[in-house]
Design a protein around this motif. Structure first.
Motif, PDB file in Angstrom:
ATOM      1  N   MET A 108      20.015  23.991  74.468  1.00  0.00           N
ATOM      2  CA  MET A 108      20.094  23.473  75.637  1.00  0.00           C
ATOM      3  C   MET A 108      21.506  23.120  75.750  1.00  0.00           C
ATOM      4  O   MET A 108      22.104  22.293  74.974  1.00  0.00           O
ATOM      5  CB  MET A 108      19.247  22.371  75.847  1.00  0.00           C
ATOM      6  N   SER A 148      13.826  27.646  77.565  1.00  0.00           N
ATOM      7  CA  SER A 148      14.952  28.851  77.416  1.00  0.00           C
ATOM      8  C   SER A 148      13.858  30.144  77.206  1.00  0.00           C
ATOM      9  O   SER A 148      13.356  29.985  75.873  1.00  0.00           O
ATOM     10  CB  SER A 148      16.005  28.831  77.147  1.00  0.00           C
ATOM     11  N   GLU A 194      17.001  29.918  81.533  1.00  0.00           N
ATOM     12  CA  GLU A 194      16.942  28.578  81.458  1.00  0.00           C
ATOM     13  C   GLU A 194      16.196  27.833  82.591  1.00  0.00           C
ATOM     14  O   GLU A 194      16.669  28.379  83.730  1.00  0.00           O
ATOM     15  CB  GLU A 194      18.115  27.818  81.254  1.00  0.00           C
ATOM     16  N   LEU A 234      20.825  25.893  85.160  1.00  0.00           N
ATOM     17  CA  LEU A 234      20.493  24.744  84.303  1.00  0.00           C
ATOM     18  C   LEU A 234      21.322  23.475  84.798  1.00  0.00           C
ATOM     19  O   LEU A 234      20.702  22.469  84.988  1.00  0.00           O
ATOM     20  CB  LEU A 234      20.431  24.854  82.877  1.00  0.00           C
TER      21      LEU A 234
END
Length: 134
Positions: A1, A45, A50, A86
């Motif tokens: 992430m 994800s 994502e 994201l």
């Protein structure tokens, strides 16, 4: 992430704790679930897509795409099928956290849930108009 340190710092400052995570060495798949006791957030994800989802901490509740919460707060039913990155999700979360938390308070949640379900149906109609015709 991406930017997990910044996001985790924000979540921690708002009383969230990491309660579940899974990362795959294949394809970069992952998910992290955080909770503050009232709200759960899932960052995930899969197949390079994502997402950020939110749910009430009440038992047996559904996960909702944070984009639906954004549409609810900004009263925007026109662009429900727009892809949100994201980074856009996390920026929105940080900017509107107080309002999001208010939507998911136990006393407000039944109305929030109905409105999110409505928006989810509207999004399906925007994405698949011919399939949704009666």
């Amino acid at each position: 992430m991406k930017n997990i340190e910044k996001t985790y710092s924000f979540l921690k400052s708002n009383g969230f704790k990491l309660i579940e995570k899974d990362t795959s060495t294949f394809f970069g798949h992952y998910y992290y679930i955080f909770t503050n006791g009232n709200i759960q957030l899932r960052f995930s994800s899969s197949k390079s897509f994502e997402t950020v989802d939110i749910q009430s901490s009440l038992p047996n509740e559904n996960w909702y795409d944070l984009a639906l919460v954004k549409a609810l707060l900004y009263d925007d039913e026109e662009n429900l099928n727009k892809v949100t990155s994201l980074e856009e999700h996390t920026d929105f979360l940080e900017k509107e956290f107080t309002n999001i938390a208010e939507l998911f308070k136990n006393k407000n949640y039944p109305v929030t849930k109905k409105r999110l379900e409505y928006l989810g149906n509207e999004r399906a109609e925007q994405m698949f108009p011919r399939m949704m015709m009666k």
